[in-house]
Design a protein around this motif. Structure first.
Motif, PDB file in Angstrom:
ATOM      1  N   HIS A 165       2.820  14.200   2.065  1.00 27.82           N
ATOM      2  CA  HIS A 165       1.436  14.694   2.139  1.00 27.82           C
ATOM      3  C   HIS A 165       1.412  16.100   2.755  1.00 27.82           C
ATOM      4  N   THR A 166       2.521  16.813   2.611  1.00 26.39           N
ATOM      5  CA  THR A 166       2.812  18.136   3.196  1.00 26.39           C
ATOM      6  C   THR A 166       3.176  18.013   4.671  1.00 26.39           C
ATOM      7  N   TYR A 167       3.774  19.070   5.209  1.00 26.29           N
ATOM      8  CA  TYR A 167       4.262  19.058   6.581  1.00 26.29           C
ATOM      9  C   TYR A 167       3.131  19.163   7.595  1.00 26.29           C
ATOM     10  N   SER A 168       2.180  20.074   7.367  1.00 28.01           N
ATOM     11  CA  SER A 168       1.124  20.277   8.379  1.00 28.01           C
ATOM     12  C   SER A 168      -0.297  20.169   7.827  1.00 28.01           C
ATOM     13  N   VAL A 187       8.557  21.067   0.783  1.00 31.32           N
ATOM     14  CA  VAL A 187       9.987  20.888   1.039  1.00 31.32           C
ATOM     15  C   VAL A 187      10.249  20.503   2.497  1.00 31.32           C
ATOM     16  N   ARG A 188       9.570  21.137   3.431  1.00 23.19           N
ATOM     17  CA  ARG A 188       9.779  20.778   4.840  1.00 23.19           C
ATOM     18  C   ARG A 188       9.463  19.303   5.085  1.00 23.19           C
ATOM     19  N   GLN A 189       8.418  18.809   4.430  1.00 24.90           N
ATOM     20  CA  GLN A 189       8.095  17.393   4.617  1.00 24.90           C
ATOM     21  C   GLN A 189       9.108  16.488   3.913  1.00 24.90           C
ATOM     22  N   GLU A 190       9.586  16.894   2.735  1.00 25.25           N
ATOM     23  CA  GLU A 190      10.614  16.103   2.059  1.00 25.25           C
ATOM     24  C   GLU A 190      11.884  16.022   2.902  1.00 25.25           C
ATOM     25  N   ARG A 191      12.239  17.119   3.539  1.00 18.66           N
ATOM     26  CA  ARG A 191      13.435  17.112   4.391  1.00 18.66           C
ATOM     27  C   ARG A 191      13.238  16.183   5.591  1.00 18.66           C
ATOM     28  N   LEU A 192      12.048  16.228   6.183  1.00 18.06           N
ATOM     29  CA  LEU A 192      11.772  15.328   7.302  1.00 18.06           C
ATOM     30  C   LEU A 192      11.854  13.876   6.854  1.00 18.06           C
ATOM     31  N   LEU A 193      11.228  13.570   5.726  1.00 17.24           N
ATOM     32  CA  LEU A 193      11.238  12.193   5.232  1.00 17.24           C
ATOM     33  C   LEU A 193      12.661  11.714   4.971  1.00 17.24           C
ATOM     34  N   LYS A 194      13.475  12.582   4.425  1.00 15.74           N
ATOM     35  CA  LYS A 194      14.870  12.215   4.172  1.00 15.74           C
ATOM     36  C   LYS A 194      15.589  11.890   5.476  1.00 15.74           C
ATOM     37  N   LYS A 195      15.328  12.677   6.531  1.00 12.85           N
ATOM     38  CA  LYS A 195      15.969  12.446   7.830  1.00 12.85           C
ATOM     39  C   LYS A 195      15.607  11.086   8.415  1.00 12.85           C
ATOM     40  N   ILE A 196      14.399  10.623   8.138  1.00 10.86           N
ATOM     41  CA  ILE A 196      13.968   9.350   8.735  1.00 10.86           C
ATOM     42  C   ILE A 196      14.084   8.179   7.759  1.00 10.86           C
ATOM     43  N   ALA A 246       0.866  -1.186   0.000  1.00 10.40           N
ATOM     44  CA  ALA A 246       0.000   0.000   0.000  1.00 10.40           C
ATOM     45  C   ALA A 246       0.898   1.231   0.000  1.00 10.40           C
ATOM     46  N   THR A 247       0.269   2.385  -0.180  1.00  8.94           N
ATOM     47  CA  THR A 247       0.970   3.675  -0.126  1.00  8.94           C
ATOM     48  C   THR A 247       0.475   4.457   1.074  1.00  8.94           C
ATOM     49  N   PHE A 248       1.423   4.999   1.850  1.00  6.20           N
ATOM     50  CA  PHE A 248       1.095   5.837   3.004  1.00  6.20           C
ATOM     51  C   PHE A 248       1.630   7.242   2.751  1.00  6.20           C
ATOM     52  N   TRP A 249       0.711   8.210   2.627  1.00  2.00           N
ATOM     53  CA  TRP A 249       1.092   9.616   2.485  1.00  2.00           C
ATOM     54  C   TRP A 249       1.019  10.248   3.871  1.00  2.00           C
ATOM     55  N   VAL A 250       2.170  10.739   4.362  1.00  4.26           N
ATOM     56  CA  VAL A 250       2.257  11.132   5.765  1.00  4.26           C
ATOM     57  C   VAL A 250       2.599  12.612   5.930  1.00  4.26           C
ATOM     58  N   ASN A 251       2.266  13.120   7.114  1.00  4.11           N
ATOM     59  CA  ASN A 251       2.599  14.488   7.513  1.00  4.11           C
ATOM     60  C   ASN A 251       3.757  14.466   8.517  1.00  4.11           C
ATOM     61  N   ARG A 252       3.883  15.510   9.324  1.00  3.17           N
ATOM     62  CA  ARG A 252       5.107  15.705  10.114  1.00  3.17           C
ATOM     63  C   ARG A 252       5.299  14.697  11.245  1.00  3.17           C
ATOM     64  N   ASP A 253       4.246  14.046  11.703  1.00  6.38           N
ATOM     65  CA  ASP A 253       4.365  13.021  12.744  1.00  6.38           C
ATOM     66  C   ASP A 253       3.874  11.687  12.190  1.00  6.38           C
ATOM     67  N   THR A 261      10.725  24.956  -5.738  1.00  4.75           N
ATOM     68  CA  THR A 261      11.938  25.139  -4.947  1.00  4.75           C
ATOM     69  C   THR A 261      11.611  26.009  -3.744  1.00  4.75           C
ATOM     70  N   TRP A 262      12.179  25.667  -2.613  1.00  5.32           N
ATOM     71  CA  TRP A 262      12.075  26.520  -1.420  1.00  5.32           C
ATOM     72  C   TRP A 262      13.352  26.396  -0.611  1.00  5.32           C
ATOM     73  N   ASP A 263      13.898  27.524  -0.212  1.00  6.09           N
ATOM     74  CA  ASP A 263      15.090  27.554   0.644  1.00  6.09           C
ATOM     75  C   ASP A 263      16.216  26.688   0.071  1.00  6.09           C
ATOM     76  N   GLY A 264      16.375  26.749  -1.246  1.00  7.21           N
ATOM     77  CA  GLY A 264      17.465  26.037  -1.887  1.00  7.21           C
ATOM     78  C   GLY A 264      17.227  24.564  -2.158  1.00  7.21           C
ATOM     79  N   THR A 265      16.071  24.067  -1.787  1.00  8.89           N
ATOM     80  CA  THR A 265      15.756  22.651  -2.011  1.00  8.89           C
ATOM     81  C   THR A 265      14.694  22.532  -3.098  1.00  8.89           C
ATOM     82  N   ARG A 266      14.974  21.727  -4.088  1.00  8.50           N
ATOM     83  CA  ARG A 266      14.045  21.521  -5.203  1.00  8.50           C
ATOM     84  C   ARG A 266      13.293  20.204  -5.020  1.00  8.50           C
TER      85      ARG A 266
END
Length: 348
Positions: A199-202, A219-228, A165-172, A254-259
């Motif tokens: 699924h966006t950050y918030s 971008v904030r959510q992509e960065r979080l996903l990358k960290k985990i 299945a596919t899980f689209w997730v937010n910040r938690d 693009t936001w804050d240098g991240t595409r």
């Protein structure tokens, strides 16, 4: 060995347990006690389709694909979009009996549909990363009342039903706030063939945001996903199905240098999608079907209606030829295919 043969090996022990006479709760406990193995990768040496074999199974890879949207799985529903474990189990068993085989949203977008001849793809999607989607017990196994636990239970009973299945997730993700717990959860799902994506950050209504804020949320959510431990998302689900005013911001920005870039964007619910091989495939506005009955507003837009409709119109749904390298369709549908997407076509 084919993908389905791999699944048979994974779940054969589980099936034997299910066949023994016992109560439903005992069955689920036994299934949960077995460590699930990863969902199979596409088969290394798939069967080669021919016009004769395609005709025999009535292959139609230009047909409709149900992409089903789920939210919370709760013992008692609190909102119309919630489902109970029993309702989810019943729907998945219906899909299995009707010959549907799950694939991920990423596989749909990439046209990596490796399922048996005569089977139909279905995409199971879960929004928001709710704790009812995935959690583990004291043994590190998926809890049997979660979406993942129920998916494996159905796969044990119906070996052709691929557990993915596919899980689209937010910040938690899955209600977890500790980063190490998030990493463990994501690793388990990715190791077992599931997709976890953005699924966006918030979870805001993107229509109400400026273009810059839309990109920031993604971008904030992509960065979080990358960290985990999640590789770059290739698919994205719009919160509430609400599109940003600048539509392209949903898949490129693009936001804050991240595409970021997504291969596909999914809406909130309506109807099955056309085949990813079709000229009309809406790559950045793929519809989904809300899991629900046929009452009220769901009379024409939810799974009970659409699964009934596809059963009554089998020639309209996607039916596989069993060969992921070729696209088989009735001759009259050849013109509906995109030459760029369907490069090796069999007609009959």
């Amino acid at each position: 060995m084919t993908a389905i043969a791999n699944v048979v090996v994974v779940v054969i022990g589980l099936v034997a347990l299910v066949l023994l006479p016992r109560s439903a709760s005992e069955e689920r406990s036994q299934v949960r006690a077995q460590p699930p193995s990863p969902s199979p990768s596409p088969s290394a040496a798939p069967r080669k389709a021919t016009a004769e074999s395609a005709r025999k199974v009535k292959a139609n890879e230009a047909g409709l694909v149900p992409v089903i949207m789920y939210h919370r799985i709760l013992p008692k529903r609190l909102a119309s979009i919630d489902r109970t474990p029993a309702q989810l189990r019943k729907e998945l068993e219906r899909l299995a009996r009707d010959g549907y085989v799950p694939i991920t949203a990423a596989e749909l977008a990439a046209r990596k549909i490796d399922i048996p001849a005569g089977a139909h793809p279905v995409v199971l999607t879960f929004d928001d990363g709710h704790p009812s989607h995935f959690a583990v017990d004291q043994n590190g196994m998926p809890r049997n009342d979660t979406a993942v636990g129920i998916i494996y239970e159905v796969a044990a009973k119906y070996p052709n039903f691929r557990p993915t299945a596919t899980f689209w997730v937010n910040r938690d993700p899955f209600g977890l706030r500790d980063r190490e717990q998030q990493r463990k959860a994501v690793k388990w799902l990715l190791d077992h063939g599931f997709e976890v994506a953005n699924h966006t950050y918030s979870h805001p209504d993107l229509r109400r945001l400026s273009d810059k804020r839309v990109s920031e949320q993604i971008v904030r959510q992509e960065r979080l996903l990358k960290k985990i431990g999640v590789p770059a998302s290739t698919t994205f689900a719009l919160p509430y199905g609400s599109r940003p005013r600048k539509l392209s911001r949903a898949h490129d920005g693009t936001w804050d240098g991240t595409r970021y870039h997504f291969d596909a964007v999914f809406l909130a619910g309506a109807e099955p999608t056309v085949s990813p091989y079709a000229k009309s495939f809406p790559q950045y506005a793929i519809p989904r079907i809300q899991s629900n009955g046929k009452h009220g507003e769901c009379r024409r837009w939810c799974t009970t209606y659409w699964l009934d409709w596809l059963d009554k119109h089998p020639g309209e749904r996607y039916t596989s030829d069993g060969d992921p390298a070729r696209v088989s369709v009735p001759r009259k549908l050849r013109a509906t295919l995109s030459p760029a997407r369907a490069k090796s076509v069999i007609t009959y």
